[in-house]
Design an enzyme around this catalytic site. Structure first.
Site, short mmCIF file in Angstrom:
data_model
loop_
_atom_site.label_atom_id
_atom_site.label_comp_id
_atom_site.label_asym_id
_atom_site.label_seq_id
_atom_site.Cartn_x
_atom_site.Cartn_y
_atom_site.Cartn_z
N ASP A 1 4.12 -31.61 -42.52
CA ASP A 1 4.05 -30.44 -41.30
C ASP A 1 2.83 -30.71 -40.51
O ASP A 1 1.81 -30.99 -41.18
CB ASP A 1 3.79 -29.14 -42.11
CG ASP A 1 4.17 -28.19 -41.28
OD1 ASP A 1 5.16 -27.28 -41.33
OD2 ASP A 1 3.53 -27.63 -40.29
N LEU B 1 1.29 -15.15 -43.00
CA LEU B 1 1.04 -14.46 -44.36
C LEU B 1 2.23 -13.44 -44.74
O LEU B 1 2.50 -13.42 -45.67
CB LEU B 1 -0.30 -14.09 -44.68
CG LEU B 1 -1.34 -15.06 -44.10
CD1 LEU B 1 -2.59 -14.46 -44.50
CD2 LEU B 1 -1.47 -16.22 -45.13
N CYS C 1 0.67 -19.96 -26.63
CA CYS C 1 -0.10 -20.11 -25.54
C CYS C 1 0.32 -20.01 -24.19
O CYS C 1 -0.44 -19.51 -23.22
CB CYS C 1 -0.72 -21.49 -25.57
SG CYS C 1 0.51 -22.81 -25.50
#
Ligand SMILES: [Zn+2]
Length: 524
Positions: free
Chosen positions: A60, A69, A185
């Site tokens: 990854d 999370l 972004c």
């Protein structure tokens, strides 16, 4: 049920009656490559080790962000900023200390993960979120002749598909719809489509102003700390100052709304303009900040405009201030708000906020009706879907490892139960479709290209068609008679110079008589 030395108690698959002891031994020895340690990957790694798999490598590229999370349960707050692959490995080893897990923090497209690397595995399991990497792994597995189990989730929907060279469809036998996620972004700094502005208005601005006080989304996390995809730093001073967006106790709703307007359409946009590197890229135009005095007028009453017409920028400013005031008062009265497309004032806010951002960035503005449609379609990740899909991935991996190739399935997870074969189910297994003859990836097929060969350069063909649309990484382009282009690795200077000349040449003028109608080009 068994206890491993130093490990937690675990239920092996043999113990629950799914596999024979020989099969469990095969599972223990199987060499598994996992690509992706995110939403699906975390669940998958946990399920694999708890099932008895002991030899796993995972790749990854990403590092852990706060917004991961809530669904990537191998990660904790103190892991933020660390490699997903590395932390996932440690978490899995805590469950099964005797497992052999190798973590690679890197991009699966790197050369070190080529076909000879993949050949070292018995099965490859994909838990990826982007089409480019999924196509790349598909081709790696075809080249290495290693079975691939592919997966994807989208809200409540999920699917797991198996791909064996020559026996079933490869991942690219059928064209895939365009992906629905957008790079963070782009949303934050360089929107160029209406949907980018709607995502910003709904997921970032609305959530920040009216959501839970400590609400964090992927969009506003660690601003200032992160740059954009091109490696540019985020604007200075845009560091997270969530308190700015809170309404002071003595502040009127009107003052609050004007203050927010001045910040997000004037100050923040000016900061983006100052990031010159962002606007150097061809085709990008720096945004135009608004005058904060534009919000000085009396706000209009809401609900007067036709939802199907596109408002002027001045009208949108009025709707923005009026809806922001109404929501600020609602927030003060009832507490945190969640966007609901059935609440007109919320749609007014998101539509006007998105339209004003479109105005700043030179994007054609939209009607409230259209924006409501876009905002209602944004899909959120669902941890449960990832867990179900990871279980299905593991089942298919077991079948491959144990040689039950005739039992492989393509399985769809649906949002609502539906009737199939007399049963009501949300999990729909189907038979893998056979390889599609003529697939240009796995079947050696041909694609027909309609193009003006007197105007298109080889470079355009290579970049826009071969790389972008066909997904080739390092292609060579040739006819039976001549090679027009090949990767530069290990070439002499004069060879590179010749290919550079070819790239700048239109197809009809290429060496050896050029490329015209009916010509067959090979891309390797
Ligand atoms: Zn194919």
């Amino acid at each position: 049920e068994g206890t491993r030395e130093g490990g937690t108690k675990f239920l092996g698959v043999a113990a629950v009656g799914m596999s024979t002891p020989e099969e469990l031994a095969a599972i223990t020895k199987a060499r598994v490559l996992m690509v992706g340690a995110g939403g699906i990957g975390c669940e998958l790694l946990k399920t694999l080790v708890m099932t008895g798999f002991e030899d796993i490598q995972l790749i990854d590229l990403d590092t852990i962000e706060t917004s991961n999370l809530n669904r990537q349960f191998l990660f904790r707050r103190h892991h933020v900023g660390m490699s997903k692959a590395t932390v996932a490995r440690e978490a899995a080893l805590a469950m099964r200390p005797n497992a052999k897990i190798v973590a690679h923090h890197g991009n699966v497209k790197e050369e070190r993960f080529g076909a000879s690397f993949v050949r070292g595995f018995d099965v490859v399991l994909n838990g990826l979120d982007n089409m480019e990497a999924r196509r790349h792994v598909n081709r790696l597995c075809l080249a290495a002749e290693v079975p691939l189990v592919e997966s994807g989730t989208n809200g409540f929907l999920g699917q797991v598909t198996t791909h064996k060279r020559g026996e079933s469809e490869c991942f690219e036998c059928q064209p895939k719809p365009a992906p629905k996620t957008y790079p963070v972004c782009t949303i934050r700094n360089t929107p160029d489509k209406p949907v980018h502005c709607v995502v910003w208005a709904k997921e970032m601005l609305f959530a920040r102003l009216f959501g839970a006080a400590n609400q964090q989304s992927e969009l506003d996390e660690e601003e200032g700390a992160q740059g954009d995809a091109d490696g540019n730093a985020a604007p200075e001073g845009q560091a997270q100052d969530a308190s700015f967006f809170l309404r002071a106790e003595s502040e009127s709703a009107l003052d609050y709304s004007r203050r927010i307007f001045a910040r997000v359409y004037s100050a923040d946009v000016r900061r983006l303009v100052a990031m010159e590197d962002l606007w150097k890229k061809a085709g990008r135009k720096a945004p135009t900040p608004m005058d904060e005095a534009a919000a000085a007028g009396e706000p209009p009453a809401l609900g007067k405009n036709n939802a199907h017409s596109v408002l002027s920028t001045d009208e949108s400013v009025g709707v923005f201030i009026a809806s922001c005031m109404a929501l600020a008062d609602m927030r003060a009265e009832v507490g945190e708000l969640a966007f609901d497309k059935e609440q007109d004032v919320m749609v007014d806010f998101v539509a006007s906020a998105a339209n004003l951002r479109m105005a700043c960035f030179g994007i054609e503005q939209q009607s409230k009706f259209d924006i409501k449609g876009i905002a209602g379609n944004i899909v959120h990740a669902v941890a449960t879907t990832n867990a179900v899909v990871s279980g299905l991935l593991t089942l298919e991996a077991i079948k491959i490892i144990c040689g039950h190739h005739n039992k492989l399935k393509w399985t769809y997870v649906r949002e609502f139960p539906s009737k199939a074969a007399g049963r009501t189910t949300i999990i729909m297994p189907t038979l893998p479709p056979p390889q599609r003859p003529g697939c240009f990836v796995c079947g050696g097929g041909q694609l027909q290209l309609t193009i003006d060969t007197t105007r298109t350069t080889l470079r355009t063909l290579l970049e826009a068609v071969v790389r972008k649309r066909m997904g080739f990484n390092d292609p060579s382009v040739q006819t039976n008679a001549s090679v027009f282009y090949e990767p530069y690795d290990g070439l002499e200077d004069d060879e590179i110079a010749a290919y550079e000349r070819n790239l700048a040449t239109t197809l009809s003028k290429l060496p050896g008589g050029g490329v015209g109608d009916g010509e067959v080009l090979s891309v390797i």
